[in-house]
Design a protein around this motif. Structure first.
Motif, PDB file in Angstrom:
ATOM      1  N   ASP A 123      14.573   6.379  37.326  1.00  0.00           N
ATOM      2  CA  ASP A 123      14.696   8.124  37.751  1.00  0.00           C
ATOM      3  C   ASP A 123      15.679   8.796  36.593  1.00  0.00           C
ATOM      4  O   ASP A 123      16.532   8.780  37.012  1.00  0.00           O
ATOM      5  CB  ASP A 123      14.653   7.891  38.943  1.00  0.00           C
ATOM      6  N   VAL A 146      16.164  17.807  41.529  1.00  0.00           N
ATOM      7  CA  VAL A 146      14.614  17.188  41.211  1.00  0.00           C
ATOM      8  C   VAL A 146      15.082  15.598  40.624  1.00  0.00           C
ATOM      9  O   VAL A 146      15.906  15.758  39.398  1.00  0.00           O
ATOM     10  CB  VAL A 146      13.072  17.915  40.648  1.00  0.00           C
ATOM     11  N   GLU A 147      14.903  14.576  40.921  1.00  0.00           N
ATOM     12  CA  GLU A 147      14.358  13.146  40.572  1.00  0.00           C
ATOM     13  C   GLU A 147      12.881  12.808  39.350  1.00  0.00           C
ATOM     14  O   GLU A 147      11.887  12.748  40.512  1.00  0.00           O
ATOM     15  CB  GLU A 147      14.856  12.378  41.061  1.00  0.00           C
ATOM     16  N   LEU A 148      12.995  12.930  38.679  1.00  0.00           N
ATOM     17  CA  LEU A 148      11.725  12.529  37.566  1.00  0.00           C
ATOM     18  C   LEU A 148      11.583  11.328  37.557  1.00  0.00           C
ATOM     19  O   LEU A 148      11.353  10.501  37.174  1.00  0.00           O
ATOM     20  CB  LEU A 148      11.298  13.482  36.537  1.00  0.00           C
ATOM     21  N   THR A 150      11.050   8.574  35.638  1.00  0.00           N
ATOM     22  CA  THR A 150      10.982   7.800  33.898  1.00  0.00           C
ATOM     23  C   THR A 150      11.354   6.495  34.743  1.00  0.00           C
ATOM     24  O   THR A 150      11.191   5.793  33.495  1.00  0.00           O
ATOM     25  CB  THR A 150      12.734   9.323  33.836  1.00  0.00           C
ATOM     26  N   SER A 169       7.753   8.965  41.651  1.00  0.00           N
ATOM     27  CA  SER A 169       7.410  10.003  42.160  1.00  0.00           C
ATOM     28  C   SER A 169       8.621  10.993  41.789  1.00  0.00           C
ATOM     29  O   SER A 169       9.235  11.287  41.425  1.00  0.00           O
ATOM     30  CB  SER A 169       7.208  10.306  43.647  1.00  0.00           C
ATOM     31  N   LEU A 170       7.894  12.804  42.098  1.00  0.00           N
ATOM     32  CA  LEU A 170       9.110  13.716  41.640  1.00  0.00           C
ATOM     33  C   LEU A 170       9.222  13.975  43.286  1.00  0.00           C
ATOM     34  O   LEU A 170       8.374  15.105  43.562  1.00  0.00           O
ATOM     35  CB  LEU A 170       7.972  14.914  41.385  1.00  0.00           C
ATOM     36  N   GLN A 172      12.567  15.717  45.492  1.00  0.00           N
ATOM     37  CA  GLN A 172      13.413  17.362  45.664  1.00  0.00           C
ATOM     38  C   GLN A 172      14.698  16.718  46.197  1.00  0.00           C
ATOM     39  O   GLN A 172      14.962  15.490  47.257  1.00  0.00           O
ATOM     40  CB  GLN A 172      13.017  18.504  46.402  1.00  0.00           C
TER      41      GLN A 172
END
Length: 316
Positions: A123, A146-148, A150, A169-170, A172
């Motif tokens: 991610d 945030v952690e995207l 990917t 998941s997205l 925080q």
């Protein structure tokens, strides 16, 4: 319930941790600082760029599992234990002002087992660091990001399990960092929490909290031994060398798959860290060795082994 051989939930970009979760799954920690930056400076100078890459090798103690009060994991499907992993990462930081730094970090993980290997992208982490207090070489900063999603999810190359690299998941993140510098000594620490939401296939892969505290001693060079964080126009020596030691702690919540809590997942792990950093002009080369001193794991899991981390950092 599909078993997971790897969960690589990257939590922060202060700068990382992974362990086997029983014989069937492995939990992984954070992009957290292991003392790579003990220079007492929490944010970059205005318009300063830093590019950095890291290699993080981690071992798992097969057969040295911790057995808690929970029932053993379902082993109907034979699963291959994880022996070690190597996490490479590429990061970029930029100083918007002298008090605000933004950063990005993208990891790529390699898994090693007796039955074969696997790999995948993790991610992407985006983080902002905001210096809120500076006085007498004492600094305090807030962190938010945030952690995207990917990271990948796929069938493994070595058995019938699933490899998950990222939470899907997205998520925080929020934290606090501080530092205090004296003549040759620097004390630095940070704590950060990542709130994980429902990810791949509506599964919950565990929120993460980390704590890091390190003390460094400058052997040679200027006080800000980590060269990416100092101006090239200071007129100070080009070569710097320091040593540091400290503690790194990591907590991972239990995993929930298809509304069923995996009792053989989640942990609190503590590491003693020891390292050195050599800098020359705008280059820096941190090396850190971490040894486990606390291993409180839920249920039946293999123990964590040592980890070795090397960085190459360039400032512009």
């Amino acid at each position: 319930m599909t078993k997971i051989i790897l969960l690589f939930v990257v939590a922060i970009f202060a700068t990382t941790q992974a362990y086997s979760q029983c014989a069937c799954c492995a939990g992984s920690g954070t992009g957290s600082s292991n003392g790579d930056y003990n220079n007492g400076i929490l944010t970059l100078q205005k318009k300063q760029w830093v590019v950095e890459t890291y290699g993080d090798y981690r071992t798992v103690k097969e057969g040295a599992g911790h057995h808690g009060n929970h029932e053993p994991a379902d082993t109907t499907e034979e699963e291959t234990p994880l022996k070690s992993m190597f996490i490479s990462s590429l990061g970029l930081r930029y100083g918007i002002t002298d008090k605000i730094t933004v950063s990005a970090l993208l990891p790529y993980v390699f898994l090693q087992t007796d039955n074969g290997n696997d790999n995948g992208i993790g991610d992407l982490i985006l983080l902002g660091t905001f210096n809120i207090f500076s006085k007498n070489n004492f600094n305090v900063a807030l962190q938010a990001g945030v952690e995207l999603p990917t990271g990948i999810q796929k069938g493994s190359n070595f058995d019938n399990t699933t490899v998950v690299v990222g939470s899907g998941s997205l998520d925080q993140m929020a934290g606090l960092a501080f530092s205090k510098r004296w003549d040759k000594l620097t004390l630095q620490g940070n704590g950060l929490f990542k709130y994980t939401t429902t990810g791949f296939e509506d599964n919950y892969y565990g929120s993460i909290s980390i704590q890091n505290l390190s003390l460094s001693y400058r052997i040679k060079g200027d006080n800000n031994f980590c060269s990416p964080d100092i101006s090239i126009q200071t007129g100070k020596p080009n070569f710097g060398w320091n040593v540091f030691g400290g503690y790194y702690g990591e907590w991972l919540d239990k995993i929930t798959e298809k509304d069923v809590v995996d009792e053989n997942s989640g942990y609190y792990l503590g590491f003693a860290t020891l390292g050195t950093n050599i800098s020359y002009k705008k280059w820096s080369f941190p090396l850190t060795v971490s040894l486990p001193v606390i291993q409180h794991m839920n249920g039946e899991q293999n123990d964590a082994g040592f980890r070795l981390r090397l960085g190459i950092i360039k400032s512009f």
